[in-house]
Enzyme design. Sequence first.
Site, PDB file in Angstrom:
ATOM      1  N   SER A  46       0.817  -1.214   0.000  1.00 19.41           N
ATOM      2  CA  SER A  46       0.000   0.000   0.000  1.00 19.41           C
ATOM      3  C   SER A  46       0.851   1.265   0.000  1.00 19.41           C
ATOM      4  O   SER A  46       0.364   2.340  -0.383  1.00 19.41           O
ATOM      5  CB  SER A  46      -0.934  -0.002   1.211  1.00 19.41           C
ATOM      6  N   HIS A  47       2.125   1.171   0.427  1.00 18.44           N
ATOM      7  CA  HIS A  47       3.010   2.329   0.435  1.00 18.44           C
ATOM      8  C   HIS A  47       4.123   2.202  -0.608  1.00 18.44           C
ATOM      9  O   HIS A  47       5.064   3.002  -0.603  1.00 18.44           O
ATOM     10  CB  HIS A  47       3.644   2.501   1.818  1.00 18.44           C
ATOM     11  N   GLU A 188      -4.661   0.751   2.677  1.00 19.96           N
ATOM     12  CA  GLU A 188      -5.129  -0.620   2.423  1.00 19.96           C
ATOM     13  C   GLU A 188      -6.540  -0.601   1.845  1.00 19.96           C
ATOM     14  O   GLU A 188      -6.880  -1.403   0.963  1.00 19.96           O
ATOM     15  CB  GLU A 188      -5.101  -1.429   3.715  1.00 19.96           C
TER      16      GLU A 188
END
Length: 334
Positions: A46-47, A188
């Site tokens: 997600s990052h 997320e």
Amino acid sequence: MTERVMTLAAVEHLCLRALTASGASTDNAAAVARSTMLAERDGIRSHGLLYVPIYAEHLRCGKVDGRASPVVSQPRPGAIVVDAATGFAHPAIDAGWDRFVAAAGRNGVAALTVFNSYNCGVLGHHAERIAEAGLLGLCTTHAPASIAPPGGRTPVIGTNPFALGVPGEAGGVALVLDQSASVVAKSEILLRSREGRPIEPGWALDADGAPTLDPVAALKGSMLPAGGYKGFGAGLLVEILASCLSGAALSKDASPFSGTAGGPPRTGQCFIAFDPSAFSPTFSPQVANLLGAIAGQEGARLPGGRRRAARQRTERDGVAVDAALIERIEAFIR
């Protein structure tokens, strides 16, 4: 979904190219590209590369100034203040880093605050960096509002994570704890909305305050705090440090980290570092004793175990990346 396997070096290079092509200076882009690679290395998708199209879009629309030059000041011996100048958080943090670590060594404790900033990536990586310097680090960063207070419907604070980096007895890092005020990171939910997958029960409410499994409805509503009112309280703690103390915009006034509306978010970070030797000669043995009492129990695991396993795997085998995502990123380079 078709996937391609990329080396970590290729991940970093792809991000660097996309950001420089979108208007970032090489130095600023390099700091963000390294952060992106580290996220993919540790399995925090997600990052990782998922965020690169957002970064590139924000460079082009002006939500982040890719050529910003951070301004560092030191108003007190243990206080390092950085104006990110609406640029990326990573180069702003880097700009104050050496003074920050040196001040902690001289004084026993020091703080680094950043304002007029942006998303700083995986917070735990900054805490780990402090621990690698032999210091105990507490890191906080806030985000645009996405959590309503208990009993309310209007988001006031962000997911507002905090991270703890603990140095090891014989050098290295003993522990990295990284968690947010929400049940799950907002990124997320963003990831699941892009993939068309439902979210889990207990993650979020829709705009009417009703529980939802729809990630799109969740993004328009409110994230749920971990542990109810206690999680909201943890988020307030982070808000006071990362926003109020740093002089950044409040979460409720910050523009979103996704989309092009609202101009620069002007969020902030606050990092605190302690030199354990200034306080207790038994710090390291006590930490080892504590962590051993956890790890020695059958079925128990220390925080960060999944990240460490992912790191070993990706350093060996590379990263499987959605081919469509790679194409989206490469489109910014053409």
